[in-house]
Design a protein around this motif. Structure first.
Motif, PDB file in Angstrom:
ATOM      1  N   PHE A   1       0.988  -1.127  -0.015  1.00 48.63           N
ATOM      2  CA  PHE A   1       0.091   0.009   0.012  1.00 48.63           C
ATOM      3  C   PHE A   1       0.866   1.252   0.071  1.00 48.63           C
ATOM      4  O   PHE A   1       0.582   2.303  -0.776  1.00 48.63           O
ATOM      5  CB  PHE A   1      -0.836  -0.017   1.250  1.00 48.63           C
ATOM      6  N   ILE A   2       2.036   1.130   0.857  1.00 48.91           N
ATOM      7  CA  ILE A   2       2.967   2.400   0.811  1.00 48.91           C
ATOM      8  C   ILE A   2       3.357   2.575  -0.748  1.00 48.91           C
ATOM      9  O   ILE A   2       3.453   3.740  -1.287  1.00 48.91           O
ATOM     10  CB  ILE A   2       3.938   1.913   1.700  1.00 48.91           C
ATOM     11  N   ARG A   3       3.656   1.641  -1.273  1.00 47.33           N
ATOM     12  CA  ARG A   3       4.204   1.219  -2.894  1.00 47.33           C
ATOM     13  C   ARG A   3       3.108   2.154  -3.708  1.00 47.33           C
ATOM     14  O   ARG A   3       3.541   3.021  -4.737  1.00 47.33           O
ATOM     15  CB  ARG A   3       4.682   0.126  -3.360  1.00 47.33           C
ATOM     16  N   PHE A   4       1.939   1.813  -3.424  1.00 49.78           N
ATOM     17  CA  PHE A   4       0.725   2.042  -4.277  1.00 49.78           C
ATOM     18  C   PHE A   4       0.981   3.759  -4.043  1.00 49.78           C
ATOM     19  O   PHE A   4       0.456   4.333  -5.241  1.00 49.78           O
ATOM     20  CB  PHE A   4      -0.372   1.482  -3.777  1.00 49.78           C
ATOM     21  N   VAL A   5       0.687   4.000  -2.730  1.00 51.08           N
ATOM     22  CA  VAL A   5       0.851   5.637  -2.411  1.00 51.08           C
ATOM     23  C   VAL A   5       1.730   6.505  -3.100  1.00 51.08           C
ATOM     24  O   VAL A   5       1.445   7.397  -3.597  1.00 51.08           O
ATOM     25  CB  VAL A   5       0.614   5.756  -1.098  1.00 51.08           C
ATOM     26  N   ALA A   6       2.915   5.740  -3.149  1.00 52.33           N
ATOM     27  CA  ALA A   6       4.204   6.544  -3.672  1.00 52.33           C
ATOM     28  C   ALA A   6       4.076   6.693  -5.071  1.00 52.33           C
ATOM     29  O   ALA A   6       4.293   7.613  -5.818  1.00 52.33           O
ATOM     30  CB  ALA A   6       5.381   5.662  -3.257  1.00 52.33           C
ATOM     31  N   GLU A   7       3.746   5.437  -5.746  1.00 55.62           N
ATOM     32  CA  GLU A   7       3.844   5.584  -7.380  1.00 55.62           C
ATOM     33  C   GLU A   7       2.377   5.679  -8.083  1.00 55.62           C
ATOM     34  O   GLU A   7       2.438   6.418  -8.970  1.00 55.62           O
ATOM     35  CB  GLU A   7       4.130   3.961  -7.768  1.00 55.62           C
ATOM     36  N   LYS A   8       1.149   5.535  -7.677  1.00 57.04           N
ATOM     37  CA  LYS A   8       0.108   5.547  -8.235  1.00 57.04           C
ATOM     38  C   LYS A   8      -0.772   6.990  -7.629  1.00 57.04           C
ATOM     39  O   LYS A   8      -1.308   7.592  -8.528  1.00 57.04           O
ATOM     40  CB  LYS A   8      -0.984   4.429  -7.975  1.00 57.04           C
ATOM     41  N   LEU A   9      -0.400   7.351  -6.478  1.00 53.58           N
ATOM     42  CA  LEU A   9      -0.965   8.621  -5.881  1.00 53.58           C
ATOM     43  C   LEU A   9       0.123   9.897  -5.972  1.00 53.58           C
ATOM     44  O   LEU A   9      -0.047  11.115  -5.700  1.00 53.58           O
ATOM     45  CB  LEU A   9      -1.308   8.546  -4.304  1.00 53.58           C
ATOM     46  N   ASN A  10       1.390   9.435  -6.371  1.00 55.40           N
ATOM     47  CA  ASN A  10       2.433  10.394  -6.688  1.00 55.40           C
ATOM     48  C   ASN A  10       2.717  11.408  -5.507  1.00 55.40           C
ATOM     49  O   ASN A  10       2.954  12.546  -5.606  1.00 55.40           O
ATOM     50  CB  ASN A  10       2.067  11.089  -7.985  1.00 55.40           C
ATOM     51  N   VAL A  11       2.797  10.549  -4.313  1.00 52.30           N
ATOM     52  CA  VAL A  11       3.140  11.455  -3.165  1.00 52.30           C
ATOM     53  C   VAL A  11       4.544  11.720  -3.125  1.00 52.30           C
ATOM     54  O   VAL A  11       5.355  11.197  -3.625  1.00 52.30           O
ATOM     55  CB  VAL A  11       2.419  11.028  -1.771  1.00 52.30           C
TER      56      VAL A  11
END
Length: 334
Positions: free
Chosen positions: A98-108
């Motif tokens: 989920f951290i990876r999703f937030v970093a890559e897909k949500l572009n934080v």
């Protein structure tokens, strides 16, 4: 604050079906010049991410707040049905994924050299279990103290954690997450003649001021909670593994992140004893901070967000000083 729920699809284990995690996101802050901070919050047992809605609304305007529902809770995939010993690693990978999703897909934003931006992961109650396990992975990435599928490639997750993870926060961790023996108060719940899902709230709710108990309802999520209790870090058969995971993570905190521990002085003994146990193992490591909220209770993040949020913001600021400010730091008082 009305929040919009979305779904993250993760495919962490090659050859296995993807999993889905429901989450809410306050969105990227507007009119912020420096990289903003993202907080990923992990809920506890028999609740869901709705437990964080009151707090999410009060964080500073340069904070993006995201809370997801763990497996088995509203809008997410069912609980892991395999062996309890394997669930330790699986749920950690859920969080890392989920951290990876937030970093890559949500572009934080990633964190920079001054500690701006990046992701702060905050676990509450049983949600600290995956947070603690993630810490043990970072402390011993070549030999994690728990089992993982042989087909899993950890490197993409470790790379994201390296660029984005700023701090880990443990709020009100219970003894189950670190393999402690039952305290008398919790043993009474376990051995009660009542069904567990009746004895458990009857033990916890009275610690909350009566006029605030109605606020707990928003986050209650008990439909599949019984599975959560038996599958993940709660069966006494994996007690030694839980303790080993905690020992590895707490004694060797990586220097490039901070770890904060915070619990309430008026909480249940099960959590007060756990806080003391963790604080002792964190010791005087310069990139850790231990805080105690006077009074309070296990659901303080729900009922008293106006006190809880400043306490968390202060904790993050202190961790920033310790990790990103060179030179010796004088330990703060508990």
């Amino acid at each position: 604050m009305a929040v919009e729920w979305k779904t993250a699809t993760l495919a962490p284990i090659p050859g296995e079906e993807p999993i889905h995690l429901g989450y809410f996101d306050t969105g990227a802050p507007e009119n912020v010049q420096e990289p903003y901070t993202t907080i990923i919050a992990v809920h506890g047992f028999s609740s869901n991410g709705g437990a964080w809605e009151n707090s999410a609304a009060l964080f500073a305007k340069d904070v993006r707040f995201i809370a997801h529902n763990r497996r088995g809770y509203l809008g997410s995939s069912d609980h892991y049905e395999g062996e309890a010993k394997d669930a330790v690693g699986r749920y950690m990978i859920d969080l890392a994924g989920f951290i990876r999703f937030v970093a890559e897909k949500l572009n934080v934003p990633a964190k920079d050299e001054e500690g701006r931006g990046g992701i702060v992961v905050m676990g509450w109650s049983k949600g600290t279990a995956s947070t603690m396990t993630l810490l043990s992975l970072l402390a011993s990435p070549k030999q994690p103290p728990f089992s993982l599928p042989g087909s899993l490639d950890l490197q993409p997750y470790l790379s994201t954690l390296k660029t984005h993870l700023r701090h880990l926060i443990l709020f009100e961790p219970p003894g189950e997450t670190i393999g402690l023996p039952y305290t008398p108060d919790y043993a009474a719940v376990i051995n009660s003649d009542k069904p567990f899902m009746e004895a458990f709230p009857a033990w916890l709710v009275p610690t909350v001021p009566e006029e605030k108990r109605h606020m707990l309802g928003k986050a209650v999520d008990v439909k599949n909670a019984a599975k959560d209790f038996t599958v993940w870090l709660a069966e006494r058969t994996d007690e030694k593994e839980c303790a080993r995971v905690a020992e590895v993570g707490l004694k060797h905190v990586p220097k490039d992140i901070g770890v904060g521990l915070i619990w309430c002085a008026g909480s249940i003994q099960w959590c007060r004893d756990t806080g003391a146990w963790i604080a002792e193992r964190l010791g005087d490591q310069p990139n850790t901070v231990v805080r105690n909220i006077p009074g309070g209770h296990h659901f303080f993040n729900i009922t008293d967000a106006e006190i809880f949020v400043p306490a968390i913001e202060s904790l993050i600021a202190e961790l920033d000083k310790r990790v990103y400010t060179p030179g010796p730091i004088v330990p703060s008082a508990l």
